[in-house]
Every structure is written in C-alpha cells, then in structure tokens.
Design a protein around this motif. Sequence first.
Motif, PDB file in Angstrom:
ATOM      1  N   TYR A 402       0.853  -1.197   0.000  1.00 23.17           N
ATOM      2  CA  TYR A 402       0.000   0.000   0.000  1.00 23.17           C
ATOM      3  C   TYR A 402       0.891   1.252   0.000  1.00 23.17           C
ATOM      4  O   TYR A 402       0.703   2.180  -0.781  1.00 23.17           O
ATOM      5  CB  TYR A 402      -0.857  -0.060   1.269  1.00 23.17           C
ATOM      6  CG  TYR A 402      -2.106   0.801   1.323  1.00 23.17           C
ATOM      7  CD1 TYR A 402      -2.826   1.155   0.191  1.00 23.17           C
ATOM      8  CD2 TYR A 402      -2.602   1.218   2.576  1.00 23.17           C
ATOM      9  CE1 TYR A 402      -3.993   1.909   0.299  1.00 23.17           C
ATOM     10  CE2 TYR A 402      -3.764   1.967   2.685  1.00 23.17           C
ATOM     11  CZ  TYR A 402      -4.455   2.319   1.541  1.00 23.17           C
ATOM     12  OH  TYR A 402      -5.605   3.052   1.658  1.00 23.17           O
ATOM     13  N   HIS A 403       1.876   1.221   0.876  1.00 22.93           N
ATOM     14  CA  HIS A 403       2.798   2.344   1.032  1.00 22.93           C
ATOM     15  C   HIS A 403       3.579   2.619  -0.261  1.00 22.93           C
ATOM     16  O   HIS A 403       3.641   3.753  -0.736  1.00 22.93           O
ATOM     17  CB  HIS A 403       3.761   2.021   2.179  1.00 22.93           C
ATOM     18  CG  HIS A 403       4.819   3.042   2.427  1.00 22.93           C
ATOM     19  ND1 HIS A 403       4.542   4.282   2.953  1.00 22.93           N
ATOM     20  CD2 HIS A 403       6.159   3.015   2.200  1.00 22.93           C
ATOM     21  CE1 HIS A 403       5.670   4.976   3.051  1.00 22.93           C
ATOM     22  NE2 HIS A 403       6.652   4.226   2.591  1.00 22.93           N
ATOM     23  N   GLU A 404       4.123   1.553  -0.840  1.00 19.80           N
ATOM     24  CA  GLU A 404       4.985   1.736  -2.011  1.00 19.80           C
ATOM     25  C   GLU A 404       4.207   1.901  -3.305  1.00 19.80           C
ATOM     26  O   GLU A 404       4.446   2.832  -4.071  1.00 19.80           O
ATOM     27  CB  GLU A 404       5.954   0.550  -2.141  1.00 19.80           C
ATOM     28  CG  GLU A 404       7.081   0.635  -1.132  1.00 19.80           C
ATOM     29  CD  GLU A 404       7.827  -0.681  -0.938  1.00 19.80           C
ATOM     30  OE1 GLU A 404       7.516  -1.661  -1.676  1.00 19.80           O
ATOM     31  OE2 GLU A 404       8.696  -0.730  -0.056  1.00 19.80           O
ATOM     32  N   ARG A 405       3.281   0.961  -3.565  1.00 20.77           N
ATOM     33  CA  ARG A 405       2.619   0.942  -4.865  1.00 20.77           C
ATOM     34  C   ARG A 405       1.526   1.993  -4.985  1.00 20.77           C
ATOM     35  O   ARG A 405       1.344   2.591  -6.029  1.00 20.77           O
ATOM     36  CB  ARG A 405       2.011  -0.438  -5.155  1.00 20.77           C
ATOM     37  CG  ARG A 405       3.011  -1.545  -5.288  1.00 20.77           C
ATOM     38  CD  ARG A 405       3.928  -1.306  -6.487  1.00 20.77           C
ATOM     39  NE  ARG A 405       5.324  -1.440  -6.073  1.00 20.77           N
ATOM     40  CZ  ARG A 405       5.949  -2.602  -5.911  1.00 20.77           C
ATOM     41  NH1 ARG A 405       5.332  -3.721  -6.179  1.00 20.77           N
ATOM     42  NH2 ARG A 405       7.190  -2.638  -5.495  1.00 20.77           N
ATOM     43  N   ILE A 406       0.771   2.195  -3.926  1.00 18.93           N
ATOM     44  CA  ILE A 406      -0.330   3.164  -4.022  1.00 18.93           C
ATOM     45  C   ILE A 406       0.148   4.533  -3.556  1.00 18.93           C
ATOM     46  O   ILE A 406      -0.108   5.544  -4.198  1.00 18.93           O
ATOM     47  CB  ILE A 406      -1.562   2.697  -3.199  1.00 18.93           C
ATOM     48  CG1 ILE A 406      -1.982   1.287  -3.632  1.00 18.93           C
ATOM     49  CG2 ILE A 406      -2.731   3.683  -3.342  1.00 18.93           C
ATOM     50  CD1 ILE A 406      -2.266   1.121  -5.114  1.00 18.93           C
TER      51      ILE A 406
END
Length: 649
Positions: A402-406
């Motif tokens: 969630y942190h990296e991709r979104i």
Amino acid sequence: MSANIESHLNENRVFKPAKDFVKKARVQSLAQYRTMWEESVKRPDKFWGREAAELTWQTKWKKVLDWKLPFAKWFVGGKLNVSENCLDRHLDGVRRNKAAILWEGEPGEKRVLTYAQLHREVCKFANVLKRNRVKKGDRVLIYMPMIPEAAIAMLACARIGATHSVVFGGFSSDSIRDRIADCQASLVVTADGGYRRGSIVPLKKNVDDALKDGASTIRRVIVYRRAGNEVAMVEGRDVWWHSEVEQVDAKCPAVALDSEHPLFILYTSGSTGKPKGILHSTGGYLLQAYATCKYVFDLRDEDVYWCTADVGWVTGHSYLVYGPLACGATSLMYEGAPNWPENDRFWKLIAEYGVTVFYTAPTAIRSFIRWGDEWVTKHDLSSLRLLGSVGEPINPEAWMWYHERIGGGRCPIVDTWWQTETGAIMISPLPGATPTKPGSATLPFFGVDAAVVDDEGREVGVNQGGKLVIRGPWPSMLRTIYGDKTRFRKTYWSEVKGCYFAGDGARRDKDGYFWIVGRIDDVLNVAGHRLGTSEVESALVSHPAVAEAAVVGRPDEIKGQGVVAFVVLKTGATVTPKLRDELRSHVGHVIGPIAKPDEVRITEALPKTRSGKIMRRLLKEIACGKAVTGDTTTLEDLSILAKLSASGE
Ligand code: WT7
C-alpha cells in the motif's frame, strides 16, 4: 493469538512523516500529540469543550460530561442538529458552491452535488418524511444502494430528529425483517435496485419479502428509481421518491435536538445469534466523527477525499457522510465493485477525480496485490497525499505494498482501529506527528484512554498479549444496545471492571504502540465484515436437514478469515454435495451472501465438554487442517475427534 504476536514481533521498520507533510499538518510532532492527549484525558471538559465550540450549537451545553458507569451523557443541556452542522453552516461562505459529493455509478454515470444543492435535496426529503407522518424519535429504515440519496435520506432523518437505521444492501430480507421488528420502524426508504458487478441487486424486492407476512410496523415504503428494474408497488403502502419530492417545498428548518438525542441505530453481530442495535447520539457522535476527520485525515478544503466503505457500515456513517460533511470536505462516492468493469476501477477513479485522501480496507488491498501491479501502474496516482486503512488488522506485507505501490512511498498511512460501538476512530497515527510501523494502529486518539489488560484488569507488560480495553467514556461511544440496557452493561462493561471491552486482543510494544491481534470472542471478521459465529449457526439450524451446527473461523489469505461450518444432520437426511451447496445458499438467504460458509463439514457429532459446551478450539484446529493439540480430557466422546478430522469434503 500467539502466532500473530510472533509474526508482528519481528516487524521493526519505522516510517517518519515527510517534512513537507509535517509543515502543513495540524499536529506536527509526537511531543505536541502527547501534550494534547494528556490534556484530553485529564481534562476532557476543557479539551472536548474547545473542540465542540467549532460546531454549531442552537443552545450551548451546561456540562461537558456526565458519567455514571456505564452511561455517559455528553454536552448536557446542549442542543444542535447534525444536518445543520453538515450543511447549513457551510452555506454562508466559500463552501456554498463547493462539491460536497462527487458520485459515480458503477455503469459510469456521474453526478456532483454542491453543499447548496445537497442542502436543498435534504430539506425536500425531510419534508417528504414529515408529509408521510414521520416524527421526531420515530425510526426509519434505510436500505439503499451507494447513491447520494442514501446520504440525503440519512441527513433528512437527522434534520427532523428521526432515528435512522441503515441496513447494508447485501443483507437479506430476513435481516431486514428482524431489524424492523427490533427497532419498530414505521417507514422504509429504498430503491428499485442498485448495481454490483454488472448486475442489479433487487433491493425493493427484498423489502417486499421482508414485509410479506404483513405483521410489520411499516406503514410506508419510499422507493427511489435507480436501476430501472421492474418492481411491484403496493397500493397504499409504497410511493415513489420522485413524485413525493414534487409535492413539497425546499424549506425545512433544522430541529434543535438534545445533544443526547438518538441519531442512529446500526445493527452489528455479537456473540449471540441476535444482532445488537448499537445506538448513537447526536452531539458526542458528531463531535468525534468531526474531530477524527480533522486530525486523522488532516482534511483540508482543497482535498478530494474518498472512503470506499458502504453507507450500510459504520465506516460509511462516520467517514462517508457525517465526518467529512461536518468538515465541509469534498467526498467521492462510488456505487459499485472495485473490479468492474476491470481490476483497475479504483485507480482510474483516483486519477480521474484527483483523489488526495484514500481510505479503504486491508481485504481490498490484499485483492489488489493478487490482481497484480500492472493494474495500478497504468494510472497516475500522484494526487494522493494520505492513505488510510480500517476494518481488520493490516498485515505488514499489505501495508508495505500500500505504502509503495499506491502511496508512491510518500504518503503516510493511518491504520485506524475502532468499532461500530465506538462510533469513530479510537487508535490511529496522526499523519504529521506519529512515526508509523507496518501493522500497528500506533497510539490512541485524543480523549481515548486505551490499555491492554489481563483477565483481572491489570495492565500487562511490554509485548504481552491481553484484552484491549478503554478506561472511561469518549464522546462517540455507543449509548446503549437499543431496548436492552442490561445487555449493554453485560456485553461491554462487565468483563473488565470499570472498563469498556469489546472483543479484541492486542499488545503494546516498548514505544507504547498498539498492535491489534483481532477478535478473541466468538465474532469473525470476514473481509472486514463482522459476523457472529452463533448467527451463522442459527441460520444453519433453521434448515430442515440440520440438527446442530458449530461455526469457526480459519485464516484466509484475502478475506483475513474464512467461515467453516461443522454440521450434524437430522436422522434421515443424506449427505450429498448438493446438500452442502444448499446449506451455503441457505445461510446466504437467511443473513446475506457475506455470511456463506467457505466450507461445510458434515459430522456425526460435535465435540463437547461434560457441561455441553462446544469445544471451538478443537474445531478451529481441525478447520485449519492442524493436528489437534492441547488438553482434550474434558471431551465427552473422544471418538468424535477422529470422525471430525475425516469430515472434509
Ligand atoms: C472490529 C470492528 C471500524 C469500522 C469497521 C469495522 C476490527 C477494525 C481495525 C484495525 C485491527 C481492526 C476489530 C474490531 N478492526 N479496525 N485498524 N486494526 N482490527 O467495524 O464491524 O464494528 O468491526 O473490526 O476486530 O473489533 P466493526
């Protein structure tokens, strides 16, 4: 519980809020948070009095809190109206023509309602309710798809002091009937149908089925035409929303209501077969919904905020309707499924509307991971500045994705722990102040004195598991279980002396951060939806072939938990694969599709203690495919164990 703790214990990454985020945030450091928190807990009158002054009161309160455990009254003597706070007070300034709701239907239609327009629609519908003899204190059942009219109906009830009870559109007609009977509602607001994954959910038909025995307290059904599917209108009972609003004018004063006036009842599962009607108030509820939106989402006038929850759940109440509107925010509302027409619908919406704050559930995040990154990378998500998670523990892997991709590595994540009963967020980072750790809901919100305790109510040591409790009242706490004060006291305020306890286990790390382990009572959390095991059991035994049933959860990669049912048949009933399917659909029919067991295991008997209690621990182990361990000497019939292990399909 211990397995979960161990996997979390290895998690030691820390993410500090970025400098440019901090600069603009309302709370800018952990030290500032701590000072404010101290005051909020030691001097709730001062802290909450100051926060409450930001709302519009028709009469100012005399006393902030009146606490006689377990009954709290907040802002005693104060009078206000929730719909006035969400609408009228934004009409004098620049927000008048600002978008309140941006809506997109699943098939792709778009609508925008400004604050002035939403106000007008709410006033009209409030007059429709009055025209249909709804009075202050009456209960109105709302069974709607995710369309602006759901929010309009809720706010219209609030405007005249009627208490609404929203029922999630995925619940069955039986569930509607039970809820109507429990709260004695006099009117239903529904739609012909709503869209979900390309098909139409026949909402009006479900209402008809719920009312078919004629014994109900319902006098009137108001139907909004949404999907255009054919519906049967019952003469003298059913009317169309559209023709009703043509009969009324657009002026409707917001009634001054006592701060403790019941705003809504929302049914939720507990550890008995009967869902509980959680009752929420006016002033305290609105205040905490407002204050958490302000501090946790750090909402700004320029934000485009999107909470993906359905209005049928408490998240939809507090963070789709009441909180953001009280803040004067622009909220996106989307009717349908995340994978319709394709797996990238959410990312398309974020890019198209320039969403800045996005709030969703871990189960959705795990599905996105499974669908693959290519659906995400196709879209420009650079408008996002803050991400939120709610509904179940988020595993560190899902958090990191969630942190990296979104979030592109730049957006803080607020993992918010709360419940239907708490009304608003209770434990969460403040995005400009709290360093986050993947999988931890971090620290309590203002005014929340949370602790992890043992069975005697003593605080446990660092990293020790225990019961998550709240010591003392908070503004948006449930006031009671509708019509059952005894059950309210017994369920929430008697397990740990002087404390509120509602079923979760947790631990605190050396920094005092909370790590929620999940439910430790007989409640399951399936894809972020709360489900009582005994509710599913009652549904199963209502089938003519079933003598006895026991339901347990087992870990599920996407849904968090899956449902496994152990079923004993009546003599004469034969085991066929068809019967298993029939039992699954039967549960879907009685409760709703979300409750359908993932697996039905037919067995000759259930393992019980000498006193007749079902040994769920054993069943859980069997459901997970694990060897049965631990003490089994209290088993009535040991041979049952072997039979159970062999009961899989
Ligand atoms: C249960 C409440 C809160 C609105 C949606 C669900 C679990 C909720 C978290 C979180 C770990 C969480 C708890 C709680 N839960 N948020 N951030 N981390 N667990 O409301 O249906 O009343 O369910 O959801 O187990 O007790 P609900």
